[in-house]
Design an enzyme around this catalytic site. Structure first.
Site, PDB file in Angstrom:
ATOM      1  N   GLU A  89     -11.393  -2.049  -4.112  1.00  0.00           N
ATOM      2  CA  GLU A  89     -11.783  -2.416  -2.752  1.00  0.00           C
ATOM      3  C   GLU A  89     -12.691  -1.345  -2.153  1.00  0.00           C
ATOM      4  OE1 GLU A  89      -9.466  -3.391   1.464  1.00  0.00           O
ATOM      5  OE2 GLU A  89      -8.436  -3.669  -0.455  1.00  0.00           O
ATOM      6  N   GLN A 137     -10.871  -9.089   1.904  1.00  0.00           N
ATOM      7  CA  GLN A 137      -9.705  -8.839   2.748  1.00  0.00           C
ATOM      8  C   GLN A 137      -9.969  -9.407   4.146  1.00  0.00           C
ATOM      9  OE1 GLN A 137      -6.653  -5.637   4.734  1.00  0.00           O
ATOM     10  NE2 GLN A 137      -8.038  -4.849   3.183  1.00  0.00           N
ATOM     11  N   LYS A 157      -8.828  -8.965   7.328  1.00  0.00           N
ATOM     12  CA  LYS A 157      -8.039  -7.965   8.044  1.00  0.00           C
ATOM     13  C   LYS A 157      -7.760  -8.494   9.436  1.00  0.00           C
ATOM     14  CE  LYS A 157      -8.150  -3.696   6.941  1.00  0.00           C
ATOM     15  NZ  LYS A 157      -8.577  -2.324   6.614  1.00  0.00           N
ATOM     16  N   ASP A 175     -13.972  -5.212   2.302  1.00  0.00           N
ATOM     17  CA  ASP A 175     -13.161  -4.945   3.489  1.00  0.00           C
ATOM     18  C   ASP A 175     -14.083  -4.478   4.606  1.00  0.00           C
ATOM     19  OD1 ASP A 175     -11.470  -4.147   5.489  1.00  0.00           O
ATOM     20  OD2 ASP A 175     -10.352  -2.698   4.308  1.00  0.00           O
ATOM     21  N   HIS A 180      -2.754   0.081  -3.866  1.00  0.00           N
ATOM     22  CA  HIS A 180      -3.718   0.372  -2.801  1.00  0.00           C
ATOM     23  C   HIS A 180      -4.238   1.807  -2.935  1.00  0.00           C
ATOM     24  CE1 HIS A 180      -5.420  -1.969   0.449  1.00  0.00           C
ATOM     25  NE2 HIS A 180      -5.535  -0.881   1.175  1.00  0.00           N
ATOM     26  N   GLN A 213       0.837  -1.195   0.000  1.00  0.00           N
ATOM     27  CA  GLN A 213       0.000   0.000   0.000  1.00  0.00           C
ATOM     28  C   GLN A 213       0.873   1.247   0.000  1.00  0.00           C
ATOM     29  OE1 GLN A 213      -2.523  -0.072   3.460  1.00  0.00           O
ATOM     30  NE2 GLN A 213      -0.950  -0.977   4.755  1.00  0.00           N
ATOM     31  N   ASP A 267      -7.888   0.766  -3.263  1.00  0.00           N
ATOM     32  CA  ASP A 267      -8.786   0.788  -2.110  1.00  0.00           C
ATOM     33  C   ASP A 267      -9.302   2.218  -1.979  1.00  0.00           C
ATOM     34  OD1 ASP A 267     -10.183   0.576   0.215  1.00  0.00           O
ATOM     35  OD2 ASP A 267      -8.530  -0.150   1.437  1.00  0.00           O
TER      36      ASP A 267
END
Length: 472
Positions: free
Chosen positions: A316, A372, A374, A350, A238, A216, A281
């Site tokens: 994302e 994702q 996380k 996410d 990202h 990212q 994202d």
């Protein structure tokens, strides 16, 4: 010889980046220099941007060795069902009061049952709640962030409040860090890697191959993207969105321009044989500029897909809604629209995919091409293992992710989870500088595979050929 946990150590630590109030940032542009003092919008924050806190937990074994894990949360805490910002002092008190009495004196035999036991622990917490409008059942099942928001409203005179004591699960960061230490302790006791412990306890094949890495860029989306390209990462960049006007544009054109620049730099720096996936994202920004209208949002995705070609594109969190149910419904419909139009962009979940139950719901609804996982949001590490396997069983790709605010310890543990479970890719962490995170995870991966292969009697003990594969 059986190993026993003699005592627990706790040491305040620091995370690899900053916690930021995304709600405040996306509601109004806040210059970086002002974020450290700007008032937050999300309960639990002290300012829009603050240094991420962490807490190292050491399990002192009776043979003198110490197994470490790091309690740490995520950058955008308190949003979309997540736990509030993690405070090391509160976590330390929880461990001394609730966790230490359970673990001290326990034999280190297997990871999974110990992790599950810690993950089920609760603690009493005294909070204020509105006297009207909440049933006891609603109150006990309401996420902490919503309760805090309710209390904040009462302080403004919206409703009378009362003080009550409730039992709540331990903060996800506490469960995450303690479970890392437990996994490390079991690996020490058995004389194997953490990846091998997971593979054995979940009856998975031994880890033999590296996992592709995604990085990212943070706000330095140009220079950091170039670092990723020259390192030939499998997935990039990202491209953090925390200032919609400058990074996306009110009509989305600035993000399209960035993708065109990115495509050109991949061709210039990477060469014809390098074909990474462009993974953006947007943290719900496309939904914001389109008023969450799925038809308009589809048009923005189409423009981004055209700009990215010939490289595959993932987006994302194209939108973020107020509940898990609304998020799943919207993502599933948007994914159906993408297929009906014959587009190839993949949608990544996410926000609101925080727990194992959440991830199962996304999988069952067909609401994402990739999810994702996380890790800090799931609490104990064993939940992340189960989440990756749940995605794979449901035909959905898994992205073993996490947060820039994590630490070197939690990042290395993540590598072992990735090697054992084989997600589509894993996140380079901690931090936002690219180089450091890629170094931590790729080197841990190479060393671990070398150890496993040496034990398996493999011929390549140096792992030189495979190091290049770690990022491709």
């Amino acid at each position: 010889m059986t190993v026993t946990i003699a005592r627990l150590l706790t040491v305040p630590a620091v995370g690899g980046y900053y916690c930021e109030d995304l709600e405040a940032l996306q509601a109004d542009s806040v210059p970086l220099s002002e974020r450290y003092t700007a008032p937050p919008a999300t309960p639990g924050f002290r300012a829009v941007r603050e240094v991420a806190e962490a807490l190292s937990v050491g399990l002192v074994l009776d043979d003198g060795r110490v197994a470490w894990g790091d309690c740490v949360g995520v950058a955008y805490a308190g949003k979309a069902g997540r736990d509030p910002v993690f405070r090391a002092g509160e976590g330390e008190a929880t461990i001394r009061r609730t966790v230490a009495p359970i673990l001290e004196g326990r034999k280190v035999l297997a990871f999974r049952p110990l992790a599950e036991e810690i993950d089920r622990l609760t603690e009493p917490v005294e909070v204020e709640r509105p006297k009207e409008g909440f049933s006891r059942r609603d109150f006990l099942t309401t996420p902490a962030r919503l309760l805090e928001a309710a209390v904040e409203g009462t302080e403004k005179g919206l409703a009378p409040v009362e003080r009550v004591t409730v039992e709540r699960p331990l903060h996800t960061a506490v469960r995450y860090g303690v479970s890392q230490a437990l996994l490390a302790a079991v690996a020490m006791a058995r004389g194997v890697t953490m990846a091998e412990v997971i593979a054995e306890e979940w009856e998975l094949p031994p880890p033999t191959e590296p996992v592709p890495i995604h990085a990212q860029s943070g706000t330095d989306r140009y220079a950091n993207a170039e670092k990723m390209i020259v390192r030939r990462l499998a997935s990039l960049p990202h491209a953090l969105v925390d200032d919609i006007p400058s990074q996306v544009g009110q009509d989305g054109t600035k993000l399209v321009q960035y993708v065109r620049w990115l495509r050109a730099r991949i061709q210039e720096l990477g060469g014809a044989d390098y074909r990474p996936t462009i993974h953006l994202d947007v943290h719900g920004a496309l939904g914001r500029i389109c008023d969450n209208d799925l038809g308009r949002l589809l048009g923005r995705l189409y423009a981004l897909e055209k700009a990215a070609q010939p490289y595959p594109l993932r987006v994302e969190s194209p939108l973020i809604l107020e509940t898990r149910e609304a998020q799943i419904e919207a993502m599933a419909r948007l994914r159906e629209y993408v297929r009906m139009r014959g587009m190839s962009v993949q949608l990544v979940a996410d926000e609101w995919a925080n727990t194992l139950e959440d991830i199962q719901a996304f999988v069952e609804a067909g609401a994402a091409d990739l999810i994702q996982v996380k890790m800090p949001d799931l609490g104990s590490v064993h939940n992340a293992v189960e989440a990756v396997l749940t995605c794979k069983r449901g035909g959905v790709e898994a992205f073993l992710g996490g947060s820039c605010v994590e630490t070197d310890v939690s990042a290395r543990v993540s590598v072992h989870v990735a090697l054992a479970t084989r997600p589509a890719m894993m996140l380079a962490k901690p931090g936002m500088g690219v180089d450091e995170g890629v170094m931590v995870v790729s080197n841990e991966m190479a060393r671990t595979l070398a150890l496993v292969r040496a034990r398996e009697g493999g011929k390549n003990h140096r792992g030189t050929e495979d190091t290049e594969d770690l990022i491709n």
